[in-house]
Design a protein around this motif. Structure first.
Motif, PDB file in Angstrom:
ATOM      1  N   VAL A 165       9.829   9.425   8.525  1.00 50.27           N
ATOM      2  CA  VAL A 165       9.849  10.287   7.339  1.00 50.27           C
ATOM      3  C   VAL A 165      11.074   9.930   6.509  1.00 50.27           C
ATOM      4  N   VAL A 166      10.828   9.586   5.247  1.00 50.12           N
ATOM      5  CA  VAL A 166      11.916   9.225   4.345  1.00 50.12           C
ATOM      6  C   VAL A 166      11.809  10.103   3.100  1.00 50.12           C
ATOM      7  N   PRO A 167      12.727  11.021   2.880  1.00 57.86           N
ATOM      8  CA  PRO A 167      12.688  11.819   1.644  1.00 57.86           C
ATOM      9  C   PRO A 167      13.055  10.953   0.447  1.00 57.86           C
ATOM     10  N   PHE A 168      12.523  11.318  -0.714  1.00 61.35           N
ATOM     11  CA  PHE A 168      12.879  10.597  -1.932  1.00 61.35           C
ATOM     12  C   PHE A 168      13.084  11.574  -3.077  1.00 61.35           C
ATOM     13  N   ALA A 169      13.757  11.101  -4.102  1.00 64.84           N
ATOM     14  CA  ALA A 169      13.987  11.887  -5.313  1.00 64.84           C
ATOM     15  C   ALA A 169      13.363  11.168  -6.495  1.00 64.84           C
ATOM     16  N   ILE A 170      12.823  11.941  -7.440  1.00 69.94           N
ATOM     17  CA  ILE A 170      12.333  11.392  -8.708  1.00 69.94           C
ATOM     18  C   ILE A 170      13.490  11.472  -9.690  1.00 69.94           C
ATOM     19  N   VAL A 171      13.990  10.301 -10.097  1.00 71.60           N
ATOM     20  CA  VAL A 171      15.244  10.201 -10.839  1.00 71.60           C
ATOM     21  C   VAL A 171      14.976   9.783 -12.277  1.00 71.60           C
ATOM     22  N   GLN A 286       4.917  -4.581   6.644  1.00 70.01           N
ATOM     23  CA  GLN A 286       5.375  -4.494   8.019  1.00 70.01           C
ATOM     24  C   GLN A 286       5.244  -3.079   8.575  1.00 70.01           C
ATOM     25  N   LEU A 287       5.265  -2.083   7.704  1.00 67.53           N
ATOM     26  CA  LEU A 287       5.128  -0.692   8.141  1.00 67.53           C
ATOM     27  C   LEU A 287       3.680  -0.304   8.438  1.00 67.53           C
ATOM     28  N   LYS A 288       2.724  -1.128   8.001  1.00 62.27           N
ATOM     29  CA  LYS A 288       1.288  -0.970   8.280  1.00 62.27           C
ATOM     30  C   LYS A 288       0.626   0.140   7.474  1.00 62.27           C
ATOM     31  N   GLU A 289       1.271   1.288   7.349  1.00 64.01           N
ATOM     32  CA  GLU A 289       0.734   2.361   6.511  1.00 64.01           C
ATOM     33  C   GLU A 289       1.903   3.114   5.883  1.00 64.01           C
ATOM     34  N   VAL A 290       1.765   3.424   4.613  1.00 64.88           N
ATOM     35  CA  VAL A 290       2.774   4.200   3.896  1.00 64.88           C
ATOM     36  C   VAL A 290       2.057   5.285   3.109  1.00 64.88           C
ATOM     37  N   ASN A 291       2.437   6.531   3.361  1.00 67.67           N
ATOM     38  CA  ASN A 291       1.872   7.656   2.625  1.00 67.67           C
ATOM     39  C   ASN A 291       2.960   8.245   1.728  1.00 67.67           C
ATOM     40  N   ILE A 292       2.740   8.192   0.416  1.00 63.63           N
ATOM     41  CA  ILE A 292       3.686   8.760  -0.541  1.00 63.63           C
ATOM     42  C   ILE A 292       3.192  10.147  -0.918  1.00 63.63           C
ATOM     43  N   THR A 427       2.011   8.175 -13.574  1.00 64.92           N
ATOM     44  CA  THR A 427       0.595   8.366 -13.258  1.00 64.92           C
ATOM     45  C   THR A 427       0.410   8.642 -11.774  1.00 64.92           C
ATOM     46  N   LEU A 428       1.088   7.885 -10.915  1.00 59.91           N
ATOM     47  CA  LEU A 428       0.969   8.119  -9.473  1.00 59.91           C
ATOM     48  C   LEU A 428       1.353   9.546  -9.114  1.00 59.91           C
ATOM     49  N   MET A 429       2.332  10.100  -9.828  1.00 58.05           N
ATOM     50  CA  MET A 429       2.807  11.457  -9.543  1.00 58.05           C
ATOM     51  C   MET A 429       1.780  12.527  -9.916  1.00 58.05           C
ATOM     52  N   LEU A 430       0.745  12.177 -10.632  1.00 63.61           N
ATOM     53  CA  LEU A 430      -0.314  13.137 -10.931  1.00 63.61           C
ATOM     54  C   LEU A 430      -1.155  13.434  -9.688  1.00 63.61           C
ATOM     55  N   TYR A 431      -1.078  12.549  -8.696  1.00 65.20           N
ATOM     56  CA  TYR A 431      -1.785  12.752  -7.435  1.00 65.20           C
ATOM     57  C   TYR A 431      -0.872  13.475  -6.447  1.00 65.20           C
ATOM     58  N   ASN A 432      -1.476  14.233  -5.543  1.00 62.41           N
ATOM     59  CA  ASN A 432      -0.689  14.860  -4.482  1.00 62.41           C
ATOM     60  C   ASN A 432      -0.123  13.805  -3.530  1.00 62.41           C
ATOM     61  N   PHE A 433      -0.939  12.790  -3.261  1.00 61.98           N
ATOM     62  CA  PHE A 433      -0.451  11.699  -2.410  1.00 61.98           C
ATOM     63  C   PHE A 433      -1.166  10.412  -2.775  1.00 61.98           C
ATOM     64  N   VAL A 434      -0.498   9.307  -2.463  1.00 61.11           N
ATOM     65  CA  VAL A 434      -1.088   7.975  -2.551  1.00 61.11           C
ATOM     66  C   VAL A 434      -0.811   7.306  -1.214  1.00 61.11           C
ATOM     67  N   LEU A 443      -6.478   1.739  -0.358  1.00 62.00           N
ATOM     68  CA  LEU A 443      -5.653   2.772  -0.990  1.00 62.00           C
ATOM     69  C   LEU A 443      -6.503   4.016  -1.188  1.00 62.00           C
ATOM     70  N   THR A 444      -5.967   5.168  -0.780  1.00 61.35           N
ATOM     71  CA  THR A 444      -6.626   6.439  -1.023  1.00 61.35           C
ATOM     72  C   THR A 444      -5.657   7.377  -1.741  1.00 61.35           C
ATOM     73  N   THR A 445      -6.218   8.347  -2.427  1.00 64.65           N
ATOM     74  CA  THR A 445      -5.406   9.311  -3.182  1.00 64.65           C
ATOM     75  C   THR A 445      -5.882  10.721  -2.862  1.00 64.65           C
ATOM     76  N   GLY A 446      -5.061  11.708  -3.199  1.00 62.79           N
ATOM     77  CA  GLY A 446      -5.429  13.105  -3.038  1.00 62.79           C
ATOM     78  C   GLY A 446      -4.963  13.914  -4.216  1.00 62.79           C
ATOM     79  N   ILE A 447      -5.755  14.910  -4.591  1.00 66.48           N
ATOM     80  CA  ILE A 447      -5.377  15.802  -5.687  1.00 66.48           C
ATOM     81  C   ILE A 447      -5.585  17.246  -5.246  1.00 66.48           C
TER      82      ILE A 447
END
Length: 447
Positions: A165-171, A286-292, A427-434, A443-447
């Motif tokens: 788990v890696v937290p991030f900030a929208i800057v 290398q991480l195989k799956e990344v969920n933003i 645009t990516l931020m319009l989705y709950n997750f990518v 690639l899958t998305t959620g709203i």
């Protein structure tokens, strides 16, 4: 893909003696190759008897499917078979192109010594026929593989008995009225020193400025050279970070391309100054799956089975561009197109001029004329454009409306690849997750 067109064309010319069915299959495969449509090539190849495909096209199909759809287990044996049995079908240009792809796939699975040996072998055999630029490129790749062979890149450790788990900030970046934003990883460090890192899904490599490479005590890899294209092009070298800490994950031996990230333009550098350290899709693979997750502002990486994805029969919607950027199938304005998924684009994104040519009257009637300035490594590019509002996009498995997107009216003139569409962070931020499944390449998305 000029050389690829030549190779397919030459093959098809000689197929007159084959049966009508076999010729039809070869034509379909050749057409998919010429269009760089790796999804169609994958579908055709897997839906027909293999003995109905010309032997050269059968092998080369596996090479391209594996390379472009992130299946090195498919492409590596295919390239070996290609070099051992089909050299007479390869002209010089195609041989060099295959060498670059083969080396890339070997390096991707950690076989850097084999990649260096293979590249040097082809270079030695063809040097007298090559121009100086090609010799320099092959030499650069071979030297990079040789340098990486001394390490074991991307050793991933989870520091707790839980997913990464890696937290991030929208800057915010640049002038406030533009609303531009980037994604900066929190709780991150390089070689034990806290680091402000931009997560850029549109970058095919990890990048760091020379100043930051010195600050974080990266080890330069002697004899390596890199050339990184943005708006312009800048040269640099390869360096290794002994340890990268991301949230509760520790990653050992992380390679970075060290280049000046400046655009050499004071106004544009309001944006590029935020890119002193970039992690790109090379790490993601290398991480195989990344969920933003844009609800909790966290990156999540599965730790172990059964959560780590394994290869299934799922149809991919992701592929690599020639420069190894991640492209995804999607639609805008009900038009299918390949989209570069680019969290390093601080805007909503842009659509290429081919869309403008196909939909000129729609754009003229509904767009607002403007000029967009693209800042990046090596300079600034000015392009005439129209801004369109409330455009419908379908990405992953969900559709929504983009408040604003730019449509360029002229081909991009920089050294980088122009995609049909570049999807930015807003645009990516319009989705709950990518979510990026980099095993099935879905690639899958959620709203």
């Amino acid at each position: 893909m000029y050389m690829l067109r030549r190779i397919v064309l030459c093959a098809l010319i000689g197929f007159g003696s084959l049966s009508g069915y076999s010729q039809s299959v070869d034509e379909k495969i050749g057409s998919a190759m010429n269009r760089s449509d790796w999804f169609a090539l994958d579908s055709i190849y897997n839906s027909v008897p293999k003995d109905s495909i010309h032997p050269f096209l059968e092998i080369y199909s596996r090479c391209l499917i594996g390379n472009r759809l992130n299946r090195p287990d498919v492409s590596i044996p295919a390239f070996e078979e290609l070099f051992n049995t089909q050299l007479e079908s390869l002209d010089l240009g195609n041989l060099i192109s295959a060498t670059f792809m083969f080396g890339m796939d070997l390096s991707r699975v950690g076989e850097n010594e084999a990649a260096a040996s293979m590249t040097n072998s082809i270079l030695d055999a063809t040097r007298q026929y090559l121009d100086s630029t090609t010799v320099a490129n092959l030499t650069s790749h071979a030297n990079r593989y040789s340098a990486l062979a001394a390490y074991n890149p991307y050793q991933i450790q989870f520091n707790e008995d839980s997913p990464g788990v890696v937290p991030f900030a929208i800057v915010p970046v640049g002038p406030k009225d533009k609303g531009s934003v980037l994604m900066h990883l929190k709780e991150s460090s390089i070689n034990g020193i806290s680091a402000d890192i931009t997560f850029d899904t549109g970058a095919g490599i990890n990048l760091i400025s020379p100043e930051m490479a010195e600050k974080y005590n990266l080890t330069s890899l002697d004899g390596t050279t890199v050339s990184v294209g943005g708006v312009g092009r800048k040269d640099g070298y390869l360096a290794m970070a002994d340890e990268l800490q991301l949230g509760n994950m520790t990653i050992k031996d992380v390679p970075f391309s060290v280049v000046s990230i400046s655009s050499d333009n004071s106004e544009a550098d309001q944006y590029t100054d935020a890119f002193s350290i970039i992690l790109g899709s090379d790490l993601m693979l290398q991480l195989k799956e990344v969920n933003i997750d844009f609800v909790t502002n966290t990156l999540t990486v599965p730790m172990k089975a059964p959560f780590i994805p394994v290869k299934t029969d799922a149809k991919p919607n992701l592929c690599f561009s020639p420069s190894m950027n991640l492209l995804c199938k999607g639609t805008i304005h009900n038009e299918p197109m390949l989209m570069c998924i680019d969290s390093g684009d601080a805007s909503y994104g842009s659509i290429g001029n081919a869309f403008f040519e196909r939909n000129r009257q729609f754009v003229l009637d509904n767009g607002v004329k403007d000029t967009v300035r693209v800042a990046g490594i090596g300079g600034v590019n000015f392009m005439d454009c129209y801004k369109l509002r409330d455009m419908k996009i379908s990405l992953g498995n969900h559709a929504l409306e983009i408040p604003e997107i730019v449509v360029t009216t002229m081909p991009y003139a920089g050294p980088g690849v122009q995609y049909e569409c570049n999807i930015g962070l807003r645009t990516l931020m319009l989705y709950n997750f990518v979510r990026f499944n980099l095993v099935d390449f879905v690639l899958t998305t959620g709203i």
